[in-house]
Write a protein that holds these residues in place. Structure first.
Motif, PDB file in Angstrom:
ATOM      1  N   HIS A 153     -74.957  15.133  44.098  1.00  0.00           N
ATOM      2  CA  HIS A 153     -75.518  16.415  43.667  1.00  0.00           C
ATOM      3  C   HIS A 153     -75.112  17.566  44.583  1.00  0.00           C
ATOM      4  O   HIS A 153     -74.829  18.679  44.112  1.00  0.00           O
ATOM      5  N   VAL A 154     -75.083  17.333  45.903  1.00  0.00           N
ATOM      6  CA  VAL A 154     -74.828  18.433  46.838  1.00  0.00           C
ATOM      7  C   VAL A 154     -73.342  18.625  47.131  1.00  0.00           C
ATOM      8  O   VAL A 154     -72.945  19.692  47.623  1.00  0.00           O
TER       9      VAL A 154
ATOM     10  N   ARG B 179     -71.406  21.943  46.226  1.00  0.00           N
ATOM     11  CA  ARG B 179     -72.299  23.046  45.857  1.00  0.00           C
ATOM     12  C   ARG B 179     -72.172  24.186  46.863  1.00  0.00           C
ATOM     13  O   ARG B 179     -71.934  23.949  48.048  1.00  0.00           O
TER      14      ARG B 179
ATOM     15  N   ILE C 226     -77.285  24.261  51.721  1.00  0.00           N
ATOM     16  CA  ILE C 226     -78.129  23.353  50.955  1.00  0.00           C
ATOM     17  C   ILE C 226     -79.533  23.327  51.552  1.00  0.00           C
ATOM     18  O   ILE C 226     -79.710  23.276  52.760  1.00  0.00           O
TER      19      ILE C 226
ATOM     20  N   ASP D 182     -82.388  22.929  46.420  1.00  0.00           N
ATOM     21  CA  ASP D 182     -81.421  22.164  45.635  1.00  0.00           C
ATOM     22  C   ASP D 182     -82.028  20.854  45.145  1.00  0.00           C
ATOM     23  O   ASP D 182     -81.615  20.317  44.113  1.00  0.00           O
TER      24      ASP D 182
ATOM     25  N   ASP E  11     -80.637  24.006  38.299  1.00  0.00           N
ATOM     26  CA  ASP E  11     -80.025  22.682  38.149  1.00  0.00           C
ATOM     27  C   ASP E  11     -80.464  21.726  39.258  1.00  0.00           C
ATOM     28  O   ASP E  11     -79.822  20.706  39.511  1.00  0.00           O
TER      29      ASP E  11
END
Length: 283
Positions: free
Chosen positions: A108-109, A112, A116, A224, A254
């Motif tokens: 997921h991270v 990004r 975070i 996040d 998200d």
């Protein structure tokens, strides 16, 4: 001299009680911890309540739970309320517990835009937030130092232990050898048999007390991801729903909400929808 001595045993096989806990006392304790922390205690928790709060009664030289409760309720702002809540809070945790969540967080991270931010809403003694920070370090490399794991818990005693970042070696050695070498320092001298989380990982984690039932939360989003694992099981459905509604605006659109293996939020709140195994996204 005997090697072990921990109280006298009755002929029925149970430990004799030296303090008086009436049915009314137990009912009142259940009401107070629910009002204070949202924790629901069933009848089978009676022995746990006795053993944990008995230490507080002995500390104050009391022999009856009723007298202890009167003292508490006469002083609504007393520090003893914190000790009362800490005593009845369960802190079962481990490094990388429910391990399937951490690869999902890494995925997921990765890539990004930073920095975070993750909220660990049940930090306990620190194993979970440090596991999150280690995952970020493994995934983000040098950029991990800008990441933050905001870690909260209602139990101030647990948070003090978490802030120290020191754990028994036998607990740390359950991790794979590469992680132990990379993320821990081995204790020597008076700290022999212990290990401390390395400073660069500790710097990524901040700890602060927070009651999920408080009318205002001191932390701000967006995050996040939010990890709230194995804490909702202690709340009733209406309390769970209120907390989930408050989680939603603190997550990025998200963002991900991670729950415990025995928790199911699908039928509690319309704010989240199930994405995978105990992982939710905003609806």
């Amino acid at each position: 001299m005997p090697a072990f001595k921990a109280g006298s045993w009755s002929s029925s096989g149970g430990l004799e009680r030296d303090l008086e806990l009436t049915d009314g006392d137990f009912t009142r304790i259940c009401e107070l911890i629910y009002q204070r922390a949202g924790i629901v205690l069933a009848e089978h928790k009676r022995e746990m309540v006795y053993s944990r709060l008995a230490k507080r009664l002995r500390h104050h030289g009391l022999t009856r739970f009723g007298d202890y409760l009167v003292r508490l309720e006469r002083q609504p702002e007393a520090r003893e309320w914190e000790a009362f809540t800490n005593a009845l809070t369960t802190n079962l945790t481990a490094f990388f517990r429910e391990s399937h969540h951490f690869p999902l967080l890494a995925e997921h991270v990765r890539g990004r835009p930073g920095p975070i931010r993750i909220w660990c809403a049940a930090a306990s003694t620190g194993e979970e937030p440090y596991s999150l920070a280690m995952t970020l370090a493994e995934t983000l490399g040098d950029q991990a130092q800008q990441a933050r794991v905001v870690s909260t818990d209602i139990d101030t005693d647990a948070l003090s232990r978490a802030s120290a970042g020191i754990y028994p070696l036998e607990q740390v050695h359950k991790l794979d050898e590469a992680r132990v070498k990379r993320f821990f320092q081995r204790g020597t001298g008076r700290q022999a048999g212990m290990a401390r989380v390395r400073p660069e990982i500790m710097a990524m984690v901040e700890f602060q007390p927070l009651n999920l039932l408080a009318p205002r939360w001191s932390l701000q989003g967006p995050f996040d991801a939010i990890f709230c694992r194995n804490v909702m099981i202690y709340f009733d459905k209406s309390t769970q729903a209120r907390i989930l509604e408050r989680f939603a605006p603190l997550l990025k659109p998200d963002g991900l909400l991670f729950a415990g293996h025995s928790e199911n939020f699908s039928y509690i709140s319309k704010a989240f929808r199930l994405r995978g195994q105990t992982v939710y996204t905003r609806a």
